[in-house]
Design an enzyme around this catalytic site. Sequence first.
Site, PDB file in Angstrom:
ATOM      1  N   SER A 126       0.827  -1.217   0.000  1.00 62.29           N
ATOM      2  CA  SER A 126       0.000   0.000   0.000  1.00 62.29           C
ATOM      3  C   SER A 126       0.858   1.262   0.000  1.00 62.29           C
ATOM      4  O   SER A 126       1.937   1.312   0.585  1.00 62.29           O
ATOM      5  CB  SER A 126      -0.916   0.018   1.229  1.00 62.29           C
ATOM      6  OG  SER A 126      -1.860  -1.016   1.157  1.00 62.29           O
ATOM      7  N   GLU A 363      -5.734  -5.921   3.511  1.00 64.25           N
ATOM      8  CA  GLU A 363      -5.533  -7.058   2.600  1.00 64.25           C
ATOM      9  C   GLU A 363      -6.693  -7.201   1.619  1.00 64.25           C
ATOM     10  O   GLU A 363      -7.133  -8.312   1.296  1.00 64.25           O
ATOM     11  CB  GLU A 363      -5.268  -8.340   3.382  1.00 64.25           C
ATOM     12  CG  GLU A 363      -3.941  -8.278   4.129  1.00 64.25           C
ATOM     13  CD  GLU A 363      -3.450  -9.598   4.650  1.00 64.25           C
ATOM     14  OE1 GLU A 363      -3.742 -10.637   4.018  1.00 64.25           O
ATOM     15  OE2 GLU A 363      -2.766  -9.590   5.693  1.00 64.25           O
TER      16      GLU A 363
END
Length: 379
Positions: A126, A363
């Site tokens: 990320s 996730e």
Amino acid sequence: MNFEYSEEQLMIQQAARDYAQRELIKDVLERDARSEFPAEHIKNLASLGFMGMMVDPKYDGSGLDAISYVLAIEELSKIDASASVIVSVNNSLVCFGLEKFGTEEQKQKYLRPLASGKKIGAFLLSEPEAGSDATSQRTLAEDKGDYYLVNGTKNWITNANSASTYILIAQTDPDKKHKGINALIVDKNSPGISLGPHEDKMGMRSSDTHSVMFTDVKVPKSNRIGEDGFGFKFAMQVLEAGRIGIASQAVGLASGALERSIAYSKERKAFGTVIANHQSVAFKLAEMAVKVENARNLCLKAAWLKDNHQPYGIASAMAKQYAADIAMEVTTEAVQIHGGYGYVKEYHVERLMREAKLTQIYEGTSEIQKIVISRDLLK
């Protein structure tokens, strides 16, 4: 599917349950309040073989199956989801990818200490502008011949400070878009790496979450995982496995909240009887139990498919989406059943509710799981 657990699976489940309910429970509230990393607990869980559960013993792993992993993560998460996510990341996002796609040299150098728990790993995907859209990587790993020069920032990294080994997803050739992304093994102590402050999170507060900044960090070409441009496919396959762990965590949060609600409803009295005798409470418990069982079965199916070397990506997406949403529903109902006591930290359910929210986000958000599932239905 065989719905009867093996003796080994039951032993793993019991070991995780015993440790969680005997040791993790002792200081979970204090660690949550202080955002304190459970370092000693992670060492103990490593000694029990929980940090590399599915890794081949020749690389110092425990050589267990995915169903054992699901059972262990659920038991740990009933008590402490911060500890379980540290275990999950190391197993699913770090060890799994290294064992499946790494070279023998990479496995000997990096996988062994990670699987044994001597070291902890982190998965860096990320970014400030690339969360759900993993194709939009801005962190650049510039090819310099025999090494990559890395510059950029990664956000929301679990284990960022406690990890020794990073699995970094970075763009090497922006013109190729997702086909220009690579996966690199990076030593956390490399010159040019710095961390942002510890994130002050709503839940999972004793897990270690920071931004990670890279400034002219040199990474040897030998630390690339797979062929040039394999990084995006690597990340997607690793996340398929990771979703089984987070789904199991969500089941643990929900089942932990259900267990506490059952116990409380048998003790708390209202209108002359324990509240378990009131249909409004009894029906809530029944609905919660059905949802938990459905979520658990989805997790076990995904794990069974993985163990039997069958495609499991859609099953893991279904398990993650459903279990995360159910965790939020069930923990919220647990707070309601506890009434005013549910709103204070002593009874744990408010913490479980705070922690459940994150399972819908990290996730792969619940919305991303629905994209994955619907694309498969409509392809």
